[in-house]
Design a protein around this motif. Sequence first.
Motif, PDB file in Angstrom:
ATOM      1  N   THR A   1       0.624  -1.361  -0.076  1.00  0.00           N
ATOM      2  CA  THR A   1       0.084  -0.033  -0.055  1.00  0.00           C
ATOM      3  C   THR A   1       1.057   1.295   0.180  1.00  0.00           C
ATOM      4  N   GLY A   2       2.200   1.142   0.262  1.00  0.00           N
ATOM      5  CA  GLY A   2       2.913   2.401   0.218  1.00  0.00           C
ATOM      6  C   GLY A   2       4.427   1.933  -0.207  1.00  0.00           C
ATOM      7  N   MET A   3       5.155   2.760  -0.786  1.00  0.00           N
ATOM      8  CA  MET A   3       6.411   2.889  -1.008  1.00  0.00           C
ATOM      9  C   MET A   3       7.266   4.166  -1.023  1.00  0.00           C
ATOM     10  N   THR A   4       8.291   4.015  -0.440  1.00  0.00           N
ATOM     11  CA  THR A   4       9.211   5.256  -0.372  1.00  0.00           C
ATOM     12  C   THR A   4      10.511   4.936  -1.002  1.00  0.00           C
ATOM     13  N   GLN A   5      11.466   5.788  -1.517  1.00  0.00           N
ATOM     14  CA  GLN A   5      12.704   5.536  -1.495  1.00  0.00           C
ATOM     15  C   GLN A   5      13.677   6.933  -1.369  1.00  0.00           C
ATOM     16  N   ASP A   6      14.733   6.699  -0.513  1.00  0.00           N
ATOM     17  CA  ASP A   6      15.071   7.878  -0.023  1.00  0.00           C
ATOM     18  C   ASP A   6      14.386   9.018   0.533  1.00  0.00           C
ATOM     19  N   GLY A   7      13.439   8.654   1.301  1.00  0.00           N
ATOM     20  CA  GLY A   7      12.495   9.643   1.781  1.00  0.00           C
ATOM     21  C   GLY A   7      11.441  10.230   1.037  1.00  0.00           C
ATOM     22  N   GLN A   8      11.615   9.820  -0.202  1.00  0.00           N
ATOM     23  CA  GLN A   8      10.573  10.444  -1.477  1.00  0.00           C
ATOM     24  C   GLN A   8       9.137   9.383  -1.371  1.00  0.00           C
TER      25      GLN A   8
ATOM     26  N   TYR B   1       6.371   7.482  -2.860  1.00  0.00           N
ATOM     27  CA  TYR B   1       5.762   7.205  -4.366  1.00  0.00           C
ATOM     28  C   TYR B   1       4.410   6.173  -4.090  1.00  0.00           C
ATOM     29  N   SER B   2       3.951   6.311  -2.927  1.00  0.00           N
ATOM     30  CA  SER B   2       2.711   5.558  -2.942  1.00  0.00           C
ATOM     31  C   SER B   2       1.582   5.679  -3.914  1.00  0.00           C
ATOM     32  N   GLN B   3       1.551   7.249  -4.105  1.00  0.00           N
ATOM     33  CA  GLN B   3       0.193   7.392  -5.030  1.00  0.00           C
ATOM     34  C   GLN B   3       0.486   6.970  -6.297  1.00  0.00           C
ATOM     35  N   TYR B   4       1.749   6.500  -6.860  1.00  0.00           N
ATOM     36  CA  TYR B   4       1.690   5.950  -8.100  1.00  0.00           C
ATOM     37  C   TYR B   4       1.798   4.480  -8.353  1.00  0.00           C
ATOM     38  N   LEU B   5       1.736   3.702  -7.129  1.00  0.00           N
ATOM     39  CA  LEU B   5       1.720   2.265  -6.926  1.00  0.00           C
ATOM     40  C   LEU B   5       0.574   1.704  -8.174  1.00  0.00           C
ATOM     41  N   SER B   6      -0.589   2.233  -7.758  1.00  0.00           N
ATOM     42  CA  SER B   6      -1.725   1.467  -8.987  1.00  0.00           C
ATOM     43  C   SER B   6      -1.398   1.989 -10.532  1.00  0.00           C
ATOM     44  N   MET B   7      -1.020   3.155 -10.524  1.00  0.00           N
ATOM     45  CA  MET B   7      -0.775   3.787 -11.862  1.00  0.00           C
ATOM     46  C   MET B   7       0.584   2.961 -12.531  1.00  0.00           C
ATOM     47  N   LEU B   8       1.499   2.566 -11.878  1.00  0.00           N
ATOM     48  CA  LEU B   8       2.484   1.661 -12.388  1.00  0.00           C
ATOM     49  C   LEU B   8       2.244   0.046 -12.446  1.00  0.00           C
ATOM     50  N   GLY B   9       1.130  -0.333 -11.909  1.00  0.00           N
ATOM     51  CA  GLY B   9       0.779  -1.819 -11.806  1.00  0.00           C
ATOM     52  C   GLY B   9       1.247  -2.333 -10.760  1.00  0.00           C
TER      53      GLY B   9
ATOM     54  N   GLY C   1       1.493  -2.201  14.112  1.00  0.00           N
ATOM     55  CA  GLY C   1       0.087  -2.470  14.216  1.00  0.00           C
ATOM     56  C   GLY C   1      -0.342  -3.373  12.979  1.00  0.00           C
ATOM     57  N   ASP C   2      -0.953  -2.818  11.985  1.00  0.00           N
ATOM     58  CA  ASP C   2      -1.527  -3.640  10.667  1.00  0.00           C
ATOM     59  C   ASP C   2      -0.525  -3.270   9.571  1.00  0.00           C
ATOM     60  N   LYS C   3       0.646  -2.931   9.709  1.00  0.00           N
ATOM     61  CA  LYS C   3       1.552  -2.526   8.829  1.00  0.00           C
ATOM     62  C   LYS C   3       3.058  -3.443   8.906  1.00  0.00           C
ATOM     63  N   LEU C   4       3.273  -3.738   7.869  1.00  0.00           N
ATOM     64  CA  LEU C   4       4.523  -4.604   7.590  1.00  0.00           C
ATOM     65  C   LEU C   4       5.243  -3.712   6.881  1.00  0.00           C
ATOM     66  N   ILE C   5       6.596  -3.376   7.258  1.00  0.00           N
ATOM     67  CA  ILE C   5       7.513  -2.606   6.550  1.00  0.00           C
ATOM     68  C   ILE C   5       8.805  -3.183   6.216  1.00  0.00           C
ATOM     69  N   MET C   6       9.008  -3.272   5.092  1.00  0.00           N
ATOM     70  CA  MET C   6      10.399  -3.831   4.573  1.00  0.00           C
ATOM     71  C   MET C   6      11.331  -2.982   4.080  1.00  0.00           C
ATOM     72  N   ALA C   7      12.434  -2.882   4.508  1.00  0.00           N
ATOM     73  CA  ALA C   7      13.192  -1.773   4.402  1.00  0.00           C
ATOM     74  C   ALA C   7      14.713  -2.269   3.927  1.00  0.00           C
ATOM     75  N   GLN C   8      15.183  -1.708   2.818  1.00  0.00           N
ATOM     76  CA  GLN C   8      16.664  -2.011   2.214  1.00  0.00           C
ATOM     77  C   GLN C   8      17.028  -1.210   1.409  1.00  0.00           C
ATOM     78  N   ASP C   9      18.386  -0.557   1.412  1.00  0.00           N
ATOM     79  CA  ASP C   9      19.178   0.172   0.725  1.00  0.00           C
ATOM     80  C   ASP C   9      18.252   1.740   0.517  1.00  0.00           C
TER      81      ASP C   9
ATOM     82  N   GLU D   1      11.651   1.698   1.202  1.00  0.00           N
ATOM     83  CA  GLU D   1      10.905   0.984   2.062  1.00  0.00           C
ATOM     84  C   GLU D   1       9.684   0.682   1.411  1.00  0.00           C
ATOM     85  N   MET D   2       9.124  -0.738   1.605  1.00  0.00           N
ATOM     86  CA  MET D   2       7.851  -0.795   1.039  1.00  0.00           C
ATOM     87  C   MET D   2       6.913  -1.408   2.354  1.00  0.00           C
ATOM     88  N   ILE D   3       5.697  -0.719   2.152  1.00  0.00           N
ATOM     89  CA  ILE D   3       4.793  -0.949   3.258  1.00  0.00           C
ATOM     90  C   ILE D   3       3.649  -1.739   2.703  1.00  0.00           C
TER      91      ILE D   3
END
Length: 112
Positions: free
Chosen positions: A34-41, A43-51, A95-103, A106-108
């Motif tokens: 449901t969410g994604m960040t890269q270096d603090g930016q 990108y969650s709003q673009y997930l569905s648009m990018l498939g 809570g109901d979030k699982l956050i995977m972080a690497q390099d 973050e994938m939420i």
Amino acid sequence: MKKIVALTLVLVMVLALCACGGGSKTAAGTWKLTGMTQDGQDYSQYLSMLGMEITMVLNDDGTGTMEAMGEKVDVTWDANGITSQGETIHYTLDGDKLIMAQDGAEMIFTRQ
């Protein structure tokens, strides 16, 4: 006066139990990206648009699957991380979030 103090203590104990009750303490379950960040930016709003539809199923026995864009891969997991194709990515539960972080990324995932 003693009744007021006793009632207050009971109320505090009930509220403490409610606060402890909430979410699951295990990663087992079905999760959806449901969410994604890269270096603090963000990108969650673009997930569905990018498939970027990713669903992860983590079984109680430490096995699971991750399905992304039509591809399904097997995973294993434990308290230290989620492993796929020999690579382990650490995660945290919030809570109901699982956050995977690497390099710096973050994938939420949200529990379904």
